[in-house]
Motif scaffolding. Structure first.
Motif, PDB file in Angstrom:
ATOM      1  N   HIS A 259       0.854  -1.190   0.000  1.00  0.00           N
ATOM      2  CA  HIS A 259       0.000   0.000   0.000  1.00  0.00           C
ATOM      3  C   HIS A 259       0.891   1.241   0.000  1.00  0.00           C
ATOM      4  O   HIS A 259       1.724   1.401   0.891  1.00  0.00           O
ATOM      5  CB  HIS A 259      -0.849   0.058   1.272  1.00  0.00           C
ATOM      6  CG  HIS A 259      -1.970  -0.917   1.289  1.00  0.00           C
ATOM      7  ND1 HIS A 259      -3.125  -0.734   0.559  1.00  0.00           N
ATOM      8  CD2 HIS A 259      -2.123  -2.088   1.941  1.00  0.00           C
ATOM      9  CE1 HIS A 259      -3.938  -1.750   0.769  1.00  0.00           C
ATOM     10  NE2 HIS A 259      -3.354  -2.583   1.599  1.00  0.00           N
ATOM     11  N   SER A 260       0.687   2.120  -0.975  1.00  0.00           N
ATOM     12  CA  SER A 260       1.405   3.398  -0.969  1.00  0.00           C
ATOM     13  C   SER A 260       0.642   4.360  -0.073  1.00  0.00           C
ATOM     14  O   SER A 260      -0.580   4.467  -0.186  1.00  0.00           O
ATOM     15  CB  SER A 260       1.439   4.002  -2.373  1.00  0.00           C
ATOM     16  OG  SER A 260       2.066   3.114  -3.254  1.00  0.00           O
ATOM     17  N   LEU A 261       1.345   5.067   0.788  1.00  0.00           N
ATOM     18  CA  LEU A 261       0.664   6.080   1.600  1.00  0.00           C
ATOM     19  C   LEU A 261       0.481   7.343   0.753  1.00  0.00           C
ATOM     20  O   LEU A 261       1.278   7.625  -0.148  1.00  0.00           O
ATOM     21  CB  LEU A 261       1.485   6.387   2.854  1.00  0.00           C
ATOM     22  CG  LEU A 261       1.720   5.200   3.801  1.00  0.00           C
ATOM     23  CD1 LEU A 261       2.385   5.668   5.097  1.00  0.00           C
ATOM     24  CD2 LEU A 261       0.421   4.471   4.146  1.00  0.00           C
ATOM     25  N   ALA A 262      -0.572   8.091   1.051  1.00  0.00           N
ATOM     26  CA  ALA A 262      -0.890   9.278   0.248  1.00  0.00           C
ATOM     27  C   ALA A 262       0.117  10.394   0.524  1.00  0.00           C
ATOM     28  O   ALA A 262       0.588  10.555   1.650  1.00  0.00           O
ATOM     29  CB  ALA A 262      -2.297   9.755   0.582  1.00  0.00           C
ATOM     30  N   ALA A 263       0.413  11.178  -0.521  1.00  0.00           N
ATOM     31  CA  ALA A 263       1.368  12.277  -0.390  1.00  0.00           C
ATOM     32  C   ALA A 263       0.948  13.221   0.733  1.00  0.00           C
ATOM     33  O   ALA A 263       1.772  13.644   1.564  1.00  0.00           O
ATOM     34  CB  ALA A 263       1.471  13.039  -1.709  1.00  0.00           C
ATOM     35  N   GLY A 264      -0.338  13.537   0.800  1.00  0.00           N
ATOM     36  CA  GLY A 264      -0.827  14.488   1.812  1.00  0.00           C
ATOM     37  C   GLY A 264      -0.576  13.971   3.218  1.00  0.00           C
ATOM     38  O   GLY A 264      -0.195  14.735   4.122  1.00  0.00           O
ATOM     39  N   PHE A 265      -0.771  12.689   3.406  1.00  0.00           N
ATOM     40  CA  PHE A 265      -0.568  12.081   4.723  1.00  0.00           C
ATOM     41  C   PHE A 265       0.911  12.122   5.101  1.00  0.00           C
ATOM     42  O   PHE A 265       1.275  12.496   6.223  1.00  0.00           O
ATOM     43  CB  PHE A 265      -1.068  10.632   4.664  1.00  0.00           C
ATOM     44  CG  PHE A 265      -0.874   9.849   5.931  1.00  0.00           C
ATOM     45  CD1 PHE A 265      -1.758   9.992   6.993  1.00  0.00           C
ATOM     46  CD2 PHE A 265       0.187   8.959   6.065  1.00  0.00           C
ATOM     47  CE1 PHE A 265      -1.584   9.254   8.167  1.00  0.00           C
ATOM     48  CE2 PHE A 265       0.365   8.222   7.223  1.00  0.00           C
ATOM     49  CZ  PHE A 265      -0.524   8.369   8.275  1.00  0.00           C
ATOM     50  N   LEU A 266       1.763  11.762   4.128  1.00  0.00           N
ATOM     51  CA  LEU A 266       3.212  11.738   4.414  1.00  0.00           C
ATOM     52  C   LEU A 266       3.712  13.140   4.725  1.00  0.00           C
ATOM     53  O   LEU A 266       4.484  13.353   5.671  1.00  0.00           O
ATOM     54  CB  LEU A 266       3.958  11.168   3.204  1.00  0.00           C
ATOM     55  CG  LEU A 266       3.700   9.682   2.936  1.00  0.00           C
ATOM     56  CD1 LEU A 266       4.201   9.292   1.552  1.00  0.00           C
ATOM     57  CD2 LEU A 266       4.380   8.835   4.017  1.00  0.00           C
ATOM     58  N   GLU A 267       3.250  14.093   3.938  1.00  0.00           N
ATOM     59  CA  GLU A 267       3.727  15.458   4.141  1.00  0.00           C
ATOM     60  C   GLU A 267       3.171  16.037   5.450  1.00  0.00           C
ATOM     61  O   GLU A 267       3.854  16.784   6.155  1.00  0.00           O
ATOM     62  CB  GLU A 267       3.426  16.303   2.900  1.00  0.00           C
ATOM     63  CG  GLU A 267       4.413  15.912   1.779  1.00  0.00           C
ATOM     64  CD  GLU A 267       3.941  16.150   0.341  1.00  0.00           C
ATOM     65  OE1 GLU A 267       4.475  15.462  -0.552  1.00  0.00           O
ATOM     66  OE2 GLU A 267       3.047  16.996   0.127  1.00  0.00           O
ATOM     67  N   ALA A 268       1.949  15.623   5.806  1.00  0.00           N
ATOM     68  CA  ALA A 268       1.388  16.061   7.097  1.00  0.00           C
ATOM     69  C   ALA A 268       2.210  15.465   8.239  1.00  0.00           C
ATOM     70  O   ALA A 268       2.457  16.134   9.255  1.00  0.00           O
ATOM     71  CB  ALA A 268      -0.071  15.623   7.211  1.00  0.00           C
ATOM     72  N   ALA A 269       2.650  14.221   8.081  1.00  0.00           N
ATOM     73  CA  ALA A 269       3.462  13.595   9.138  1.00  0.00           C
ATOM     74  C   ALA A 269       4.732  14.412   9.359  1.00  0.00           C
ATOM     75  O   ALA A 269       5.117  14.710  10.499  1.00  0.00           O
ATOM     76  CB  ALA A 269       3.817  12.157   8.756  1.00  0.00           C
TER      77      ALA A 269
END
Ligand code: PLP
Length: 391
Positions: A194-204
Motif C-alpha cells: 500500500h502506498s501512503l498518500a502524499a498528503g498524509f506523508l507530508e502532514a506527518a
C-alpha cells in the motif's frame, strides 16, 4: 534429504527447521535450484535481499577477495572496507542525512533509529501506521502493526500509537509532546503493498516539525532502487530525520544502516549504541559491490521500466479474473490483492509453475523480483499467476 531430516529431529522445537519445502541448494541469476535439481524462478529475491539475483560474479568476487584479505576486524579499529562502504553509501544519501550507523538487519536499523530519536528528543513514545512492518526486536515490534506479532508481548513493549493509513486527523491527534518519532514506510510491503498518500506523508513531516518529534522513514524494503528510484520517499516532498535501510543493500549479505541528520548526530554520545558485527569487512565489501552494480547498470531506471511492464501485464492479464480485487505497486514491488487467502495460489505457483512469490498479509500476493530479471521472466510469472488463479 535424510541429513536434514535428522537435524530437524535433533533440534525439534526450532520451528524454522521443520521441512515444509524442498531444500534449496544453489542459486543462479533469478533462479533457485533445489536438492533434486528443480529450478524455481524466485520473484521474492529472498525477501527482497537479493536485487542482483544469486551468484552475481562481481558480488561473489568481492566477498571472496575480502574473505582472503580480512574477514573480520574489531569494530573499534579503522577498517578500509567499512570506510569504502560509508563513502559509497554517503554518495547515495540525501544531502541532509550526514550520519550513518551500520548494523546487520532491518529490525536493528529501526531499533537504532528508535533509540536515536529518543536521545534526540528526550521522549519515548512512537506513532506508527496500521499495516506497517518494522521488524521483530522490541522497539521495532512495538511499531509493527500485525497484532498477531505483538499480542504475545502485550504490555511489554514500547508505547506506540497506530493511526489508519492516510488519516491526517488521526495523525494530528496522535503526535503530541510525548512523541519521539513517527515511524512509517512510504509504501507498506508486508502490510499489502500500500502506498501512503502524499498528503498524509507530508502532514506527518509537518506535524513532527511543529511538535518536536522526528520522522523515521523505513526504506528497508523500498530502498535502493526497488521502487524505481533510489529511495521511495524521494517521490514526495519529504526530508526524513532518519532513514533505515537493509535487505537489498548487501546484495544478500546481512547489512543494515540508519542514516540521520546532524541534529540527531549531536544527541549521540560515544557508546550510546553499538554493534559487534555491524560494518564488518565482508558485509561492507558485499555492500560496495552491490552499490557499484546497481549504479553502473542503472538498475533504478530498469526497475521503473520493468515495473511498468510488470504492473501493466498484471493489470491486463488479471482484469477479468473474479478473485482479483486490486493490482498495485511501484517499480519492482507489486501486490495482487485477492478476494480470498493467498495460500493456495502461492502453493500452485511453486508446485505447478516453479515460481516463488510472497504473501503480504492474508490476501495479497507480493512480487519482489530481482532487479536484474527479464521481461520474459515477468511474462512467465504473470502467465503462471493467471493460470494459478483460473485453476
Ligand atoms: N522494515 C521493513 C519495511 C521490512 O519489510 C522488514 C522485513 O521484512 C523489516 C523492517 C525487518 O527487517 P529484518 O527482517 O532484516 O529485521
Amino acid at each position: 534429504m535424510s541429513e536434514l531430516t535428522d537435524a530437524e529431529d535433533r533440534i525439534a522445537g526450532t520451528w524454522w527447521t521443520k521441512r515444509k519445502t524442498p531444500a534449496m541448494t544453489r542459486g543462479e541469476g533469478c533462479e533457485l535450484i533445489d536438492e533434486e535439481g528443480r529450478r524455481y524462478l524466485d520473484f521474492t529475491s529472498a525477501y527482497g535481499t537479493s536485487p542482483l539475483g544469486y551468484g552475481h560474479p562481481e558480488l561473489v568476487r568481492a566477498i571472496r577477495e575480502q574473505t582472503e584479505e580480512l574477514s573480520a576486524c574489531p569494530s573499534n579499529l579503522y577498517s578500509a572496507p567499512r570506510a569504502r562502504y560509508l563513502e559509497r553509501l554517503a554518495a547515495f544519501l540525501p544531502g541532509h542525512l550526514t550520519g550513518v550507523f551500520l548494523c546487520n538487519s532491518g529490525t536493528e536499523a529501526n531499533e537504532a533509529a528508535i533509540k536515536f530519536s529518543a536521545l534526540a528528543t528526550g521522549r519515548s513514545r512512537l506513532v506508527a501506521v496500521k499495516g506497517g512492518f518494522h521488524g521483530r526486536t522490541l522497539g521495532a515490534l512495538a511499531a509493527t502493526w500485525n497484532p498477531a506479532g505483538r499480542a504475545p508481548f502485550a504490555g511489554l513493549l514500547h508505547v506506540a500509537e497506530f493511526v489508519e493509513r492516510d488519516d491526517e486527523d488521526a495523525l494530528a491527534r496522535a503526535i503530541d509532546d510525548r512523541v519521539a518519532a513517527v515511524l512509517l514506510e512510504v509504501i507498506q510491503g508486508e502490510g499489502g503493498v500500500h502506498s501512503l498518500a502524499a498528503g498524509f506523508l507530508e502532514a506527518a513531516q509537518r506535524l513532527c516539525r511543529e511538535r518536536g518529534a522526528l520522522l523515521i522513514v523505513d526504506e528497508v524494503q523500498t530502498g535502493f532502487a526497488r521502487t524505481g528510484c533510489w529511495f521511495a520517499h524521494s517521490l514526495f516532498d519529504l526530508e526524513p530525520d532518519l532513514m533505515t535501510l537493509a535487505k537489498g543493500i548487501g546484495g544478500g549479505f546481512p547489512l543494515g544502516a540508519v542514516a540521520y541528520t546532524q541534529r540527531v548526530a549531536d544527541a549521540l554520545s560515544s557508546g550510546c549504541h553499538g554493534t559487534t558485527f555491524g560494518g564488518n569487512p565482508l558485509a561492507c565489501a558485499a555492500g560496495v559491490a552491490t552499490l557499484d552494480v546497481l549504479e553502473r547498470e542503472l538498475l533504478d531506471g530498469r526497475a521503473a521500466e520493468l515495473g511498468a511492464v510488470l504492473l501493466g501485464a498484471l493489470r491486463g492479464r488479471l482484469r477479468n479474473v473474479a478473485q482479483v480485487r486490486d493490482v498495485r505497486g511501484r517499480g519492482l514491488m507489486a501486490g495482487v490483492e485477492l478476494r480470498q487467502r493467498v495460500g493456495r495460489t502461492l502453493a500452485a505457483l511453486t508446485e505447478e509453475h516453479g515460481i516463488l512469490a510472497l504473501a503480504a498479509g492474508p490476501n495479497v500476493v507480493r512480487l519482489l523480483p530481482p532487479l536484474v530479471c527479464t521481461e520474459e521472466q515477468i511474462e512467465r510469472v504473470v502467465d503462471a499467476l493467471a493460470k494459478a488463479l483460473a485453476s
